[in-house]
Scaffold this motif. Structure first.
Motif, PDB file in Angstrom:
ATOM      1  N   PRO A   1     -10.634  -1.530  -7.749  1.00 51.51           N
ATOM      2  CA  PRO A   1     -10.841  -2.229  -6.470  1.00 51.51           C
ATOM      3  C   PRO A   1     -10.074  -1.583  -5.319  1.00 51.51           C
ATOM      4  O   PRO A   1     -10.624  -1.436  -4.212  1.00 51.51           O
ATOM      5  CB  PRO A   1     -10.337  -3.641  -6.765  1.00 51.51           C
ATOM      6  N   ALA A   2      -8.821  -1.183  -5.556  1.00 54.70           N
ATOM      7  CA  ALA A   2      -8.063  -0.519  -4.494  1.00 54.70           C
ATOM      8  C   ALA A   2      -8.676   0.827  -4.134  1.00 54.70           C
ATOM      9  O   ALA A   2      -8.729   1.227  -2.961  1.00 54.70           O
ATOM     10  CB  ALA A   2      -6.608  -0.326  -4.935  1.00 54.70           C
ATOM     11  N   GLU A   3      -9.182   1.529  -5.137  1.00 54.30           N
ATOM     12  CA  GLU A   3      -9.815   2.822  -4.886  1.00 54.30           C
ATOM     13  C   GLU A   3     -11.104   2.647  -4.087  1.00 54.30           C
ATOM     14  O   GLU A   3     -11.395   3.423  -3.163  1.00 54.30           O
ATOM     15  CB  GLU A   3     -10.095   3.516  -6.214  1.00 54.30           C
ATOM     16  N   ILE A   4     -11.905   1.634  -4.450  1.00 59.10           N
ATOM     17  CA  ILE A   4     -13.134   1.355  -3.687  1.00 59.10           C
ATOM     18  C   ILE A   4     -12.782   0.996  -2.257  1.00 59.10           C
ATOM     19  O   ILE A   4     -13.427   1.465  -1.300  1.00 59.10           O
ATOM     20  CB  ILE A   4     -13.929   0.224  -4.359  1.00 59.10           C
ATOM     21  N   TRP A   5     -11.755   0.163  -2.098  1.00 56.49           N
ATOM     22  CA  TRP A   5     -11.332  -0.239  -0.752  1.00 56.49           C
ATOM     23  C   TRP A   5     -10.962   0.985   0.077  1.00 56.49           C
ATOM     24  O   TRP A   5     -11.359   1.112   1.241  1.00 56.49           O
ATOM     25  CB  TRP A   5     -10.141  -1.187  -0.853  1.00 56.49           C
ATOM     26  N   GLY A   6     -10.189   1.897  -0.518  1.00 56.39           N
ATOM     27  CA  GLY A   6      -9.796   3.102   0.200  1.00 56.39           C
ATOM     28  C   GLY A   6     -10.992   3.961   0.584  1.00 56.39           C
ATOM     29  O   GLY A   6     -11.046   4.514   1.693  1.00 56.39           O
ATOM     30  N   GLU A   7     -11.983   4.073  -0.325  1.00 56.38           N
ATOM     31  CA  GLU A   7     -13.182   4.844  -0.029  1.00 56.38           C
ATOM     32  C   GLU A   7     -13.973   4.218   1.111  1.00 56.38           C
ATOM     33  O   GLU A   7     -14.460   4.906   2.012  1.00 56.38           O
ATOM     34  CB  GLU A   7     -14.064   4.958  -1.277  1.00 56.38           C
ATOM     35  N   VAL A   8     -14.114   2.895   1.053  1.00 57.51           N
ATOM     36  CA  VAL A   8     -14.869   2.196   2.100  1.00 57.51           C
ATOM     37  C   VAL A   8     -14.196   2.384   3.451  1.00 57.51           C
ATOM     38  O   VAL A   8     -14.823   2.806   4.435  1.00 57.51           O
ATOM     39  CB  VAL A   8     -15.002   0.697   1.765  1.00 57.51           C
ATOM     40  N   MET A   9     -12.901   2.066   3.499  1.00 59.14           N
ATOM     41  CA  MET A   9     -12.211   2.103   4.792  1.00 59.14           C
ATOM     42  C   MET A   9     -12.056   3.525   5.308  1.00 59.14           C
ATOM     43  O   MET A   9     -12.047   3.753   6.527  1.00 59.14           O
ATOM     44  CB  MET A   9     -10.849   1.423   4.666  1.00 59.14           C
ATOM     45  N   VAL A  37       0.831  -1.206   0.000  1.00 58.58           N
ATOM     46  CA  VAL A  37       0.000   0.000   0.000  1.00 58.58           C
ATOM     47  C   VAL A  37       0.867   1.258   0.000  1.00 58.58           C
ATOM     48  O   VAL A  37       0.543   2.256  -0.658  1.00 58.58           O
ATOM     49  CB  VAL A  37      -0.945  -0.013   1.224  1.00 58.58           C
ATOM     50  N   GLU A  38       1.958   1.233   0.727  1.00 56.97           N
ATOM     51  CA  GLU A  38       2.794   2.425   0.858  1.00 56.97           C
ATOM     52  C   GLU A  38       3.543   2.769  -0.428  1.00 56.97           C
ATOM     53  O   GLU A  38       3.602   3.924  -0.826  1.00 56.97           O
ATOM     54  CB  GLU A  38       3.803   2.235   2.001  1.00 56.97           C
ATOM     55  N   ARG A  39       4.091   1.788  -1.110  1.00 60.04           N
ATOM     56  CA  ARG A  39       4.933   2.092  -2.267  1.00 60.04           C
ATOM     57  C   ARG A  39       4.832   1.056  -3.381  1.00 60.04           C
ATOM     58  O   ARG A  39       5.693   0.992  -4.239  1.00 60.04           O
ATOM     59  CB  ARG A  39       6.393   2.233  -1.831  1.00 60.04           C
ATOM     60  N   GLY A  40       3.769   0.273  -3.349  1.00 58.62           N
ATOM     61  CA  GLY A  40       3.657  -0.786  -4.347  1.00 58.62           C
ATOM     62  C   GLY A  40       2.399  -0.682  -5.178  1.00 58.62           C
ATOM     63  O   GLY A  40       1.863   0.410  -5.438  1.00 58.62           O
ATOM     64  N   THR A  41       1.875  -1.825  -5.588  1.00 60.18           N
ATOM     65  CA  THR A  41       0.736  -1.864  -6.509  1.00 60.18           C
ATOM     66  C   THR A  41      -0.574  -1.418  -5.879  1.00 60.18           C
ATOM     67  O   THR A  41      -1.539  -1.141  -6.579  1.00 60.18           O
ATOM     68  CB  THR A  41       0.555  -3.301  -7.039  1.00 60.18           C
ATOM     69  N   GLY A  42      -0.628  -1.330  -4.549  1.00 58.88           N
ATOM     70  CA  GLY A  42      -1.868  -0.949  -3.874  1.00 58.88           C
ATOM     71  C   GLY A  42      -1.901   0.492  -3.413  1.00 58.88           C
ATOM     72  O   GLY A  42      -2.608   0.821  -2.460  1.00 58.88           O
ATOM     73  N   GLY A  43      -1.164   1.357  -4.082  1.00 53.21           N
ATOM     74  CA  GLY A  43      -1.067   2.742  -3.642  1.00 53.21           C
ATOM     75  C   GLY A  43      -2.403   3.469  -3.586  1.00 53.21           C
ATOM     76  O   GLY A  43      -2.595   4.365  -2.758  1.00 53.21           O
ATOM     77  N   ARG A  44      -3.349   3.110  -4.442  1.00 55.53           N
ATOM     78  CA  ARG A  44      -4.646   3.804  -4.434  1.00 55.53           C
ATOM     79  C   ARG A  44      -5.475   3.490  -3.199  1.00 55.53           C
ATOM     80  O   ARG A  44      -6.485   4.160  -2.945  1.00 55.53           O
ATOM     81  CB  ARG A  44      -5.440   3.424  -5.680  1.00 55.53           C
ATOM     82  N   ALA A  45      -5.079   2.481  -2.454  1.00 55.81           N
ATOM     83  CA  ALA A  45      -5.808   2.132  -1.233  1.00 55.81           C
ATOM     84  C   ALA A  45      -5.243   2.839  -0.009  1.00 55.81           C
ATOM     85  O   ALA A  45      -5.750   2.652   1.097  1.00 55.81           O
ATOM     86  CB  ALA A  45      -5.750   0.621  -1.016  1.00 55.81           C
ATOM     87  N   ARG A  46      -4.205   3.669  -0.205  1.00 55.43           N
ATOM     88  CA  ARG A  46      -3.563   4.315   0.930  1.00 55.43           C
ATOM     89  C   ARG A  46      -4.545   5.221   1.666  1.00 55.43           C
ATOM     90  O   ARG A  46      -5.306   5.971   1.063  1.00 55.43           O
ATOM     91  CB  ARG A  46      -2.359   5.127   0.452  1.00 55.43           C
ATOM     92  N   LEU A  47      -4.508   5.135   2.990  1.00 56.06           N
ATOM     93  CA  LEU A  47      -5.342   5.985   3.848  1.00 56.06           C
ATOM     94  C   LEU A  47      -4.482   7.124   4.391  1.00 56.06           C
ATOM     95  O   LEU A  47      -3.336   6.896   4.797  1.00 56.06           O
ATOM     96  CB  LEU A  47      -5.928   5.173   4.995  1.00 56.06           C
ATOM     97  N   PRO A  48      -5.026   8.315   4.434  1.00 62.59           N
ATOM     98  CA  PRO A  48      -4.179   9.453   4.793  1.00 62.59           C
ATOM     99  C   PRO A  48      -3.776   9.519   6.257  1.00 62.59           C
ATOM    100  O   PRO A  48      -2.776  10.146   6.598  1.00 62.59           O
ATOM    101  CB  PRO A  48      -5.060  10.657   4.416  1.00 62.59           C
TER     102      PRO A  48
END
Length: 741
Positions: A670-678, A610-621
């Motif tokens: 999917p990563a963007e949806i996950w980030g929005e949900v969480m 999440v921090e620096r890989g393929t899941g970057g769009r799921a990062r929470l601020p």
């Protein structure tokens, strides 16, 4: 004279002296002149003949037919009188028979053949209902007067003035049906409330499963509006009127009438739609409930609030016209239409409710004959967050009319499911296809954490290295197979953390082959992925199928320190009126699969995704998060699964018919949806760190050994030197799996 043989003379009465008519002042009346005609008339009268008028003396054909008509008329009239007497006798006997069969009033108030299930969320609030709801027995004398008036105004304004049947109402209904092109008894029935009660009671015929295949068929037959049914309703209605008071009949009606959304009776409907008792509803709410009687499914406010409000407006007008509402009350009620309660308006948890119903014992859920209450793990706020996040992303990112589907599961680390979205649109109908639990799809690279979990459990470390270089494995029965990275290049020697961060395929296969596929499969199954797992080397790349619920539960096992979990939603089940639960569940934690040390390393590795890989769009601020992307061959499925310190969530996207996604990978929508949900779920929660290692505080490895590249007999430096080898490799790629990311 009898012996003379001559004709017998006529008998003549003796002459009697005729009384002289009185005259005024003693004067004698004038004597009438005697005429021959008068003498003859007097003689005929004396012989016993009646004098005939000029009209009577008319004979001929007209008189003949008039005589026949008079005879026929008298015959018909006498027949009708006799028939009426016979019919009256038959109706009386039938009414008496029905009267003797009617049970006490209390036995007629709840006519359900199935029980109900009320589902409570984790806070004890109702969020869903299943089965046939019954709110409890109510009485016409105790419900809100405005509700009683609304029912009478809508269904039978002469209710308190007739004896069970309204000929005027039936005649009017027949006229309307004929005018609208229907048969006389189709459509408007002209039935009184008493007749409707007779219909609700099915004229005293109980439901028999040996006669009727389903309850629905039985109820359909009871509602049939045939002439014979109407005829039978009359004596039954008379019997009801004779047996019970008007308020008793209205009480039966208020308790048994079906009002949509599984609610039987006005108490259940008031609770279902407004969250209050039928004794507490106001005029707009009463009008909406009474309006449901015409067409419960069509006018149910949970199906269309606007349509229900329009129908309620018609009922309010009827109440005003019949004097039940003053001008001021009517104006106020019309200007403030009824609104649904928060629970009814949300209609949350449809997929979750279906899942809990299917997971519980059938005799207490789907087929219950009792009224059951189930307390669950469901969180309505999290469900709303998931639904709103999905809708927001799809509205912003997808073209209008797109049929792509998505599913979401949110749970706690112990497996307690908090929210479930089984598809983009839930129509409120139980039994819909739930993609979160029913759809088995290839997992892609979302499976890779279990490869590295196996290695870490066997003593490897997050910072051990593995070679990212071309690899060919000879698959028995299939030939050589060479996995490729999504980027089509190779990075050389990388750490396990880097391999997972960038979702490299070749290192994942090398690690899987080095530790043993059977061990990887064993760890994945212990974490809860019970679907059949692939036997070949493509196992490491997620060619096996699983459900979103299984995968999310397996990730929950990583978060909780390495113990398996069984996703669960049912906390407690008990019958209404009983305090002792029939069944309960304290949690879903199972046995340990990997050590806590291995789990902490794996969580750190996944946090880097999440921090620096393929899941970057799921990062929470504002907080740490860990997860993994997954994309299957030809992008038919796209996944993102991950967790914070508080919750685990999984997102799947794809088409129901396996059509490839266009421009979508697990690290995208999917990563963007996950980030929005969480982000929405954690909006009010305090920040907590993930239970993971701090690489800066990890002791150095005593004897760092590189991860074996692969078993020597299977290793090769390239894809083959001939065109035939390249063709074979391409075919194997399509069969065993394309690059995953």
């Amino acid at each position: 004279m009898s012996g003379t043989g001559r004709k017998r003379p006529p008998l003549v009465a003796d002459k009697r002296p005729r009384a002289k008519p009185k005259t005024r002042k003693g004067k004698a009346p004038p004597r009438a002149k005697s005429t021959p005609g008068a003498k003859a008339k007097t003689a005929r009268t004396a012989r016993g003949r009646r004098p005939t008028s000029r009209r009577t003396r008319r004979g001929g054909i007209g008189g003949f037919f008039r005589g026949i008509f008079a005879f026929v008329f008298r015959l018909i009239w006498r027949t009708m009188l006799a028939g009426t007497a016979v019919v009256a006798l038959m109706v009386g006997l039938a009414s008496w028979y029905f009267y003797t069969q009617l049970p006490p009033l209390t036995e007629l108030l709840d006519g359900r053949t199935r029980g109900s299930v009320t589902l409570l969320d984790r806070n004890g609030d109702v969020f869903a209902w299943r089965g046939e709801q019954f709110g409890g027995q109510i009485d016409a004398a105790t419900v809100a007067p405005v509700l009683k008036n609304a029912v009478i105004a809508t269904e039978d304004k002469r209710f308190y003035r007739h004896f069970g049947v309204s000929p005027r109402g039936i005649a009017g209904a027949i006229r309307i049906n004929l005018a609208e092109g229907r048969s006389p008894f189709s459509g408007h029935g002209g039935s009184t409330i008493t007749q409707q009660v007779a219909k609700l009671l099915c004229l005293g015929v109980p439901y028999d499963p040996d006669t009727w295949e389903t309850q629905a068929e039985y109820e359909t037959d009871c509602r049939r509006g045939t002439l014979w049914r109407k005829i039978k309703e009359m004596p039954y209605a008379f019997a009801l009127e004779a047996k019970y008071s008007k308020n008793d009949i209205l009480t039966i009606y208020l308790n048994r009438a079906y009002l949509g959304a599984g609610a039987h009776g006005f108490e259940a409907a008031a609770q279902r739609y407004f969250g209050k008792s039928a004794a507490e509803v106001n005029a707009p709410e009463a009008a909406m409930l009474a309006g449901l009687l015409t067409a419960p499914s069509r006018y149910a406010p949970t199906a269309s609030l606007e349509r229900a409000q329009d129908r309620a407006g018609v009922v309010l007008s009827l109440m005003h016209d019949q004097g039940y509402l003053t001008d001021a009350e009517y104006a106020h009620a019309s200007g403030a239409p009824a609104e649904l309660s928060a629970a009814a308006e949300a209609r949350a948890g449809g997929y979750f409710a279906d899942w809990v119903m299917d997971a519980g014992p059938g005799f207490l859920t789907r087929e219950t004959t009792e009224d059951v209450v189930i307390r669950t793990t469901f969180d309505q706020s999290i469900q709303t967050a998931a639904e709103e996040a999905l809708a927001a992303v799809f509205e912003a990112k997808l073209k209008e009319g797109s049929k792509v589907q998505a599913a979401i599961v949110v749970m706690s680390a112990d497996g307690a499911v908090r929210a479930m979205v089984g598809g983009r649109r839930f129509k409120g109908v139980a039994g819909q296809f739930n993609r979160a639990i029913m759809a088995k799809r290839q997992t892609g690279s979302a499976f890779k954490p279990f490869v590295y979990a196996t290695a870490l459990e066997l003593g490897w470390r997050y910072d051990d290295t593995v070679m990212d270089a071309p690899l060919t494995i000879n698959v028995p029965g299939s030939g050589p197979w060479s996995p490729k990275n999504y980027s089509r290049d190779y990075k050389g020697e990388v750490t396990l953390t880097e391999a997972l961060t960038h979702s490299l395929n070749v290192p994942a296969v090398r690690v899987s082959e080095a530790v043993g596929r059977d061990k990887v499969r064993h760890v994945a199954e212990d974490f809860g992925i019970v679907s059949d797992l692939a036997a070949g080397p493509a196992l490491a790349l997620g060619t096996s199928e699983s459900t979103l619920l299984e995968m999310t539960g397996a990730y929950a096992g990583i978060l909780n320190g390495g113990s398996s979990v069984t996703p669960y939603g049912l906390l407690e089940l008990h019958l209404i009126g009983d305090d002792a639960p029939l069944m309960d569940q304290a949690g879903g934690m199972g046995e340990r699969v990997i050590s806590e040390s291995a789990a902490r390393q794996l969580i750190y590795m996944m946090s880097q995704v999440v921090e620096r890989g393929t899941g970057g769009r799921a990062r929470l601020p504002d907080r740490e998060a860990a997860g993994k992307t997954g994309t299957t061959q030809a992008a038919r499925d796209a996944w993102f699964l991950g967790f914070t310190a508080d919750y685990v969530a999984g997102v799947w996207m794809g088409y129901d018919d396996n059509t490839p996604l266009t421009g979508v990978t697990g690290g995208g929508l999917p990563a963007e949806i996950w980030g929005e949900v969480m982000g929405r779920v954690h909006a009010e929660l305090p920040v907590r760190p993930l239970p993971m290692i701090d690489p800066g505080q990890m002791p150095p490895r005593n004897a760092p050994d590189p991860v074996p590249t692969a078993p020597p007999p299977q290793q090769d430096s390239g894809r083959g030197d001939t065109m035939a080898d390249r063709v074979i490799n391409d075919v194997l790629d399509s069969i065993l799996g394309a690059p995953n990311r």
